[in-house]
Design a protein around this motif. Structure first.
Motif, PDB file in Angstrom:
ATOM      1  N   PHE A   1     -13.497   5.470  -7.878  1.00  0.00           N
ATOM      2  CA  PHE A   1     -13.337   4.893  -6.546  1.00  0.00           C
ATOM      3  C   PHE A   1     -14.199   3.642  -6.390  1.00  0.00           C
ATOM      4  O   PHE A   1     -13.741   2.634  -5.861  1.00  0.00           O
ATOM      5  CB  PHE A   1     -13.702   5.911  -5.467  1.00  0.00           C
ATOM      6  N   GLN A   2     -15.449   3.721  -6.859  1.00  0.00           N
ATOM      7  CA  GLN A   2     -16.316   2.555  -6.722  1.00  0.00           C
ATOM      8  C   GLN A   2     -15.761   1.375  -7.509  1.00  0.00           C
ATOM      9  O   GLN A   2     -15.842   0.227  -7.061  1.00  0.00           O
ATOM     10  CB  GLN A   2     -17.724   2.912  -7.173  1.00  0.00           C
ATOM     11  N   ALA A   3     -15.172   1.646  -8.672  1.00  0.00           N
ATOM     12  CA  ALA A   3     -14.525   0.572  -9.430  1.00  0.00           C
ATOM     13  C   ALA A   3     -13.323   0.025  -8.670  1.00  0.00           C
ATOM     14  O   ALA A   3     -13.053  -1.172  -8.668  1.00  0.00           O
ATOM     15  CB  ALA A   3     -14.097   1.086 -10.805  1.00  0.00           C
ATOM     16  N   SER A   4     -12.624   0.918  -7.976  1.00  0.00           N
ATOM     17  CA  SER A   4     -11.445   0.509  -7.222  1.00  0.00           C
ATOM     18  C   SER A   4     -11.808  -0.339  -6.010  1.00  0.00           C
ATOM     19  O   SER A   4     -10.960  -1.030  -5.451  1.00  0.00           O
ATOM     20  CB  SER A   4     -10.651   1.737  -6.769  1.00  0.00           C
ATOM     21  N   LEU A   5     -13.079  -0.302  -5.591  1.00  0.00           N
ATOM     22  CA  LEU A   5     -13.502  -1.151  -4.483  1.00  0.00           C
ATOM     23  C   LEU A   5     -13.497  -2.626  -4.877  1.00  0.00           C
ATOM     24  O   LEU A   5     -13.679  -3.495  -4.036  1.00  0.00           O
ATOM     25  CB  LEU A   5     -14.894  -0.733  -3.999  1.00  0.00           C
ATOM     26  N   GLU A   6     -13.289  -2.873  -6.156  1.00  0.00           N
ATOM     27  CA  GLU A   6     -13.111  -4.250  -6.622  1.00  0.00           C
ATOM     28  C   GLU A   6     -11.636  -4.526  -6.905  1.00  0.00           C
ATOM     29  O   GLU A   6     -11.284  -5.616  -7.344  1.00  0.00           O
ATOM     30  CB  GLU A   6     -13.928  -4.488  -7.898  1.00  0.00           C
ATOM     31  N   GLY A   7     -10.771  -3.543  -6.664  1.00  0.00           N
ATOM     32  CA  GLY A   7      -9.363  -3.701  -7.030  1.00  0.00           C
ATOM     33  C   GLY A   7      -8.407  -3.381  -5.901  1.00  0.00           C
ATOM     34  O   GLY A   7      -8.392  -4.048  -4.870  1.00  0.00           O
ATOM     35  N   VAL A   8      -7.619  -2.299  -6.070  1.00  0.00           N
ATOM     36  CA  VAL A   8      -6.503  -2.005  -5.176  1.00  0.00           C
ATOM     37  C   VAL A   8      -6.950  -1.468  -3.826  1.00  0.00           C
ATOM     38  O   VAL A   8      -6.513  -1.927  -2.772  1.00  0.00           O
ATOM     39  CB  VAL A   8      -5.548  -0.984  -5.857  1.00  0.00           C
ATOM     40  N   LEU A   9      -7.838  -0.482  -3.828  1.00  0.00           N
ATOM     41  CA  LEU A   9      -8.136   0.256  -2.605  1.00  0.00           C
ATOM     42  C   LEU A   9      -8.740  -0.577  -1.482  1.00  0.00           C
ATOM     43  O   LEU A   9      -8.436  -0.329  -0.314  1.00  0.00           O
ATOM     44  CB  LEU A   9      -9.040   1.450  -2.929  1.00  0.00           C
ATOM     45  N   PRO A  10      -9.598  -1.563  -1.766  1.00  0.00           N
ATOM     46  CA  PRO A  10     -10.176  -2.300  -0.636  1.00  0.00           C
ATOM     47  C   PRO A  10      -9.171  -3.107   0.165  1.00  0.00           C
ATOM     48  O   PRO A  10      -9.471  -3.519   1.289  1.00  0.00           O
ATOM     49  CB  PRO A  10     -11.218  -3.213  -1.289  1.00  0.00           C
ATOM     50  N   GLN A  11      -7.976  -3.327  -0.399  1.00  0.00           N
ATOM     51  CA  GLN A  11      -6.972  -4.054   0.368  1.00  0.00           C
ATOM     52  C   GLN A  11      -6.635  -3.329   1.666  1.00  0.00           C
ATOM     53  O   GLN A  11      -6.293  -3.959   2.671  1.00  0.00           O
ATOM     54  CB  GLN A  11      -5.711  -4.253  -0.491  1.00  0.00           C
ATOM     55  N   MET A  12      -6.725  -2.018   1.640  1.00  0.00           N
ATOM     56  CA  MET A  12      -6.494  -1.260   2.867  1.00  0.00           C
ATOM     57  C   MET A  12      -7.548  -1.585   3.917  1.00  0.00           C
ATOM     58  O   MET A  12      -7.283  -1.524   5.121  1.00  0.00           O
ATOM     59  CB  MET A  12      -6.525   0.246   2.569  1.00  0.00           C
ATOM     60  N   LEU A  13      -8.764  -1.886   3.470  1.00  0.00           N
ATOM     61  CA  LEU A  13      -9.855  -2.173   4.390  1.00  0.00           C
ATOM     62  C   LEU A  13      -9.851  -3.630   4.850  1.00  0.00           C
ATOM     63  O   LEU A  13     -10.452  -3.953   5.881  1.00  0.00           O
ATOM     64  CB  LEU A  13     -11.194  -1.866   3.723  1.00  0.00           C
ATOM     65  N   LEU A  14      -9.182  -4.493   4.104  1.00  0.00           N
ATOM     66  CA  LEU A  14      -9.159  -5.923   4.421  1.00  0.00           C
ATOM     67  C   LEU A  14      -7.868  -6.358   5.094  1.00  0.00           C
ATOM     68  O   LEU A  14      -7.834  -7.394   5.769  1.00  0.00           O
ATOM     69  CB  LEU A  14      -9.354  -6.736   3.126  1.00  0.00           C
ATOM     70  N   ASP A  15      -6.810  -5.581   4.917  1.00  0.00           N
ATOM     71  CA  ASP A  15      -5.504  -5.940   5.458  1.00  0.00           C
ATOM     72  C   ASP A  15      -5.501  -5.795   6.978  1.00  0.00           C
ATOM     73  O   ASP A  15      -5.700  -4.701   7.518  1.00  0.00           O
ATOM     74  CB  ASP A  15      -4.446  -5.023   4.839  1.00  0.00           C
ATOM     75  N   SER A  16      -5.267  -6.892   7.682  1.00  0.00           N
ATOM     76  CA  SER A  16      -5.278  -6.854   9.148  1.00  0.00           C
ATOM     77  C   SER A  16      -4.156  -5.999   9.711  1.00  0.00           C
ATOM     78  O   SER A  16      -4.194  -5.602  10.884  1.00  0.00           O
ATOM     79  CB  SER A  16      -5.177  -8.273   9.712  1.00  0.00           C
ATOM     80  N   GLU A  17      -3.154  -5.692   8.872  1.00  0.00           N
ATOM     81  CA  GLU A  17      -2.038  -4.852   9.322  1.00  0.00           C
ATOM     82  C   GLU A  17      -2.286  -3.367   9.066  1.00  0.00           C
ATOM     83  O   GLU A  17      -1.414  -2.536   9.374  1.00  0.00           O
ATOM     84  CB  GLU A  17      -0.747  -5.272   8.599  1.00  0.00           C
ATOM     85  N   SER A  18      -3.419  -3.015   8.502  1.00  0.00           N
ATOM     86  CA  SER A  18      -3.706  -1.598   8.256  1.00  0.00           C
ATOM     87  C   SER A  18      -3.668  -0.823   9.560  1.00  0.00           C
ATOM     88  O   SER A  18      -4.145  -1.289  10.604  1.00  0.00           O
ATOM     89  CB  SER A  18      -5.078  -1.449   7.583  1.00  0.00           C
TER      90      SER A  18
END
Length: 630
Positions: A560-577
């Motif tokens: 998960f921590q590695a994914s915070l540099e990849g796919v998963l953080p997009q959910m946290l950055l996407d204004s449409e989440s």
């Protein structure tokens, strides 16, 4: 192990629609693929799905007595049903089956709701008392099984899973902000709350009683542990071993094949050793992640299986599978749970079901005997509170300046709180209350929201005689264990039609452990002392010295921590989440920025946010209702 569903129009006595009950039962068919049954009688309806484990031919439900005066639907297993049956037969009761279900029917006729305190097992059940027009819905003492319900407009709707409640009227679930705040604080939502507005779950050891046009919630399990006086280590070790042996023997009762989920650690190793007193060659299932991870347990578990003569079956999981499967697994859980173990748990249960219908799991000794770091902190927290405020202030300030030491910072703050219940609550929390509240948009949370968990306050009388650590553990056994770990264990095993049993949480074991002196749990800064003394009689030194790894948590945390540099953080950055209908985007992004910069280690709270967003998306994609996992 099964699934139950039902509805009672208790205020207006309107007839229940048979099609509604059938639809509710169909929504949980994965829990009981072997059989189904229904009872519709005026304003009451029961639906049932069965996974046949004991008395394969005679355990059909709903079940009644010969006079059809009491009807029951029941999810779970009662391990002392043979003893209860013998007692009831002496009192004149006559039985038609070999099932544990019928024992509950006759037990209710003999003792009323007092029967629950006589049951040693796991259950979520509903009883219809025909003569009194009384419905009783109950959850077992340890909360191993779940019961969800909605009580609105004079109608009670309930089921083993949330999807059964939603299926009653095809309703659109809404998020309860209070339930969401609790989830973000603890990684799970404590009973009786859920993250759904208007849907609750019975707390462990509680029941609903519906009669005379009213519905009330009561606690039936009121056990208040009193510490032993003068029980020495030798006596305690001998008694614990006897209790373990009895519990394992009871939990092996089955008319279908049984296996074990095996890690590389003590708890499942001892469990397998105790199972060997009733046979050999048990199938043992372990999750592994490949040779690149030092925390991979396959080698250790294979050695344990070889020493104890089990048939070892590895289940391999990759990071790609972890990310790809997360949405599906979130759907199985129904409520968001931010535990790294959910993905490996799903896959090991899937593999086990190919061979067996029942698995034993080594859950429990950590909570009962102080196996987590937080227990050591709580154990010695009084020494911290006894320091002069000036010294605590200096030391606390130094800790707060440390980078990425959130666990230590929370511990220093939490253990300094004078109020017992608030101190416990802060030990459990992922972050300070102001951090969690600051994630919400203005006006979302109700004004004057109490920071306490009301259900926990109701447990204070049961802590009356207990010291600091034992009181904390009682709260843990009544809340985080059933509503987090046991909850996802039930959902993810039953998603595959697999029954998971937890022998260490047998009532005899739990109630014994709660009476032990703290020194018999944590000694010289190390937890699970008495449990380890029992392990020494069965396991070789090589296994006893292995470090604690948990159920794959370290590896998946790393992913998960590695994914915070990849796919998963997009959910946290996407204004449409979808989460940003309730949460403040800038506050969430600040958490992520602080984590990436190294100023703070926020990965647990970030994982909780990702799980919440994943849960929202899964709900929307399934038509604003929870899809069946099969």
């Amino acid at each position: 192990m099964c699934g139950i569903a039902g509805q009672f129009n208790y205020a207006r006595n309107e007839p229940v629609e048979p099609g509604v009950i059938r639809h509710m039962a169909d929504s949980i068919v994965h829990r009981g693929p072997d059989d189904e049954g229904y009872l519709v009688s005026g304003s009451l309806g029961f639906g049932f799905r069965r996974l046949s484990i004991i008395d394969l031919a005679g355990g059909h439900q709903p079940m009644s007595d010969a006079e059809k005066s009491v009807w029951l639907i029941f999810n779970g297993e009662i391990y002392n049903f043979k003893e209860l049956r013998a007692e009831l037969e002496q009192r004149g009761h006559r039985f038609q089956t070999r099932s544990d279900t019928e024992v509950i029917v006759h037990g209710y006729k003999e003792w009323g709701t007092g029967v629950f305190d006589r049951l040693n097992g796991m259950f979520g059940l509903a009883i219809w008392d025909v003569a009194r027009e009384r419905l009783v819905v109950a959850r077992d003492a340890m909360g191993i099984k779940l019961v969800y319900f909605r009580n609105a407009d004079g109608r009670l709707t309930f089921g083993s899973e949330i999807r059964a409640v939603l299926a009653a009227d095809e309703s659109t679930p809404e998020v309860d902000p209070v339930g969401l705040e609790l989830f973000l604080k603890f990684r799970y939502t404590p009973s009786p709350m859920t993250v759904f507005r208007g849907i609750r779950k019975l707390a462990p050891g509680t029941m609903l009683i519906v009669e005379k046009g009213t519905c009330r919630e009561e606690r039936w399990y009121r056990h208040a542990p009193v510490p032993f006086e003068g029980k020495n280590d030798v006596e305690a070790t001998r008694e614990l071993l006897d209790l373990y042996k009895g519990a394992v023997e009871r939990h092996l009762l089955s008319d279908v094949p049984v296996g074990v989920l095996l890690s590389g650690g003590l708890d499942s190793g001892l469990l397998l050793a105790l199972m060997n007193e009733h046979g050999r060659g048990w199938p043992a299932y372990t999750v592994g992640y490949g040779e690149t991870f030092e925390d991979d347990e396959l080698t250790d578990a294979a050695e344990t299986a070889a020493v104890l003569g089990a048939r070892h079956i590895p289940v391999l999981l990759s990071r790609q599978e972890f990310e790809r499967s997360l949405p599906k697994i979130v759907g199985c859980l129904e409520e968001p749970i931010a535990s790294a173990s959910i993905v490996p748990m799903y896959f090991v249960c899937q593999r086990a079901r190919a061979d067996v219908k029942v698995v034993l799991i080594g859950q429990g000794p950590d909570e009962l005997f102080g196996g987590y770091k937080r227990h050591v902190g709580v154990r010695y927290g009084e020494s911290w509170r006894s320091l002069p405020p000036a010294i605590r202030g200096v030391m606390g300030g130094a800790v707060n300046r440390l980078p990425r030491a959130e666990t230590l910072k929370r511990g220093v703050y939490s253990l300094g709180i004078d109020d017992r219940l608030r101190r416990y609550q802060h030990v459990f929390s992922l972050a300070p209350a102001e951090t969690i509240v600051g994630l919400f948009r203005e006006g979302v949370l109700p004004a004057g929201q109490d920071d306490d968990v009301g259900y926990w306050t109701a447990l204070l009388p049961q802590m009356e005689h207990l010291d600091e650590l034992s009181g904390f553990q009682l709260l843990e056994i009544r809340s985080s264990l059933p509503d987090e770990l046991l909850m996802f264990g039930d959902k993810l095993s039953m998603a595959h039609g697999l029954e998971a049993r937890v022998p260490y949480l047998d009532r005899t074991v739990v109630e014994f452990a709660q009476r032990l002196d703290t020194s018999q749990k944590i000694r010289k800064g190390k937890g699970k002392w008495l449990h380890r003394e029992v392990c020494r009689q069965f396991l070789p030194p090589a296994i006893l010295k292995r470090k604690k790894r948990g159920f794959a948590g370290n590896v998946v945390d790393e992913w998960f921590q590695a994914s915070l540099e990849g796919v998963l953080p997009q959910m946290l950055l996407d204004s449409e989440s979808l989460m940003f209908d309730l949460l403040e985007p800038r506050a969430v992004r600040r958490l992520l920025e602080d984590h990436r910069s190294g100023r703070h280690d926020n990965h647990k709270l970030l994982f909780s946010l990702v799980m919440f967003e994943q849960w929202l998306r899964e709900s929307r994609e399934s038509g604003n209702a929870l899809a069946s996992p099969v």
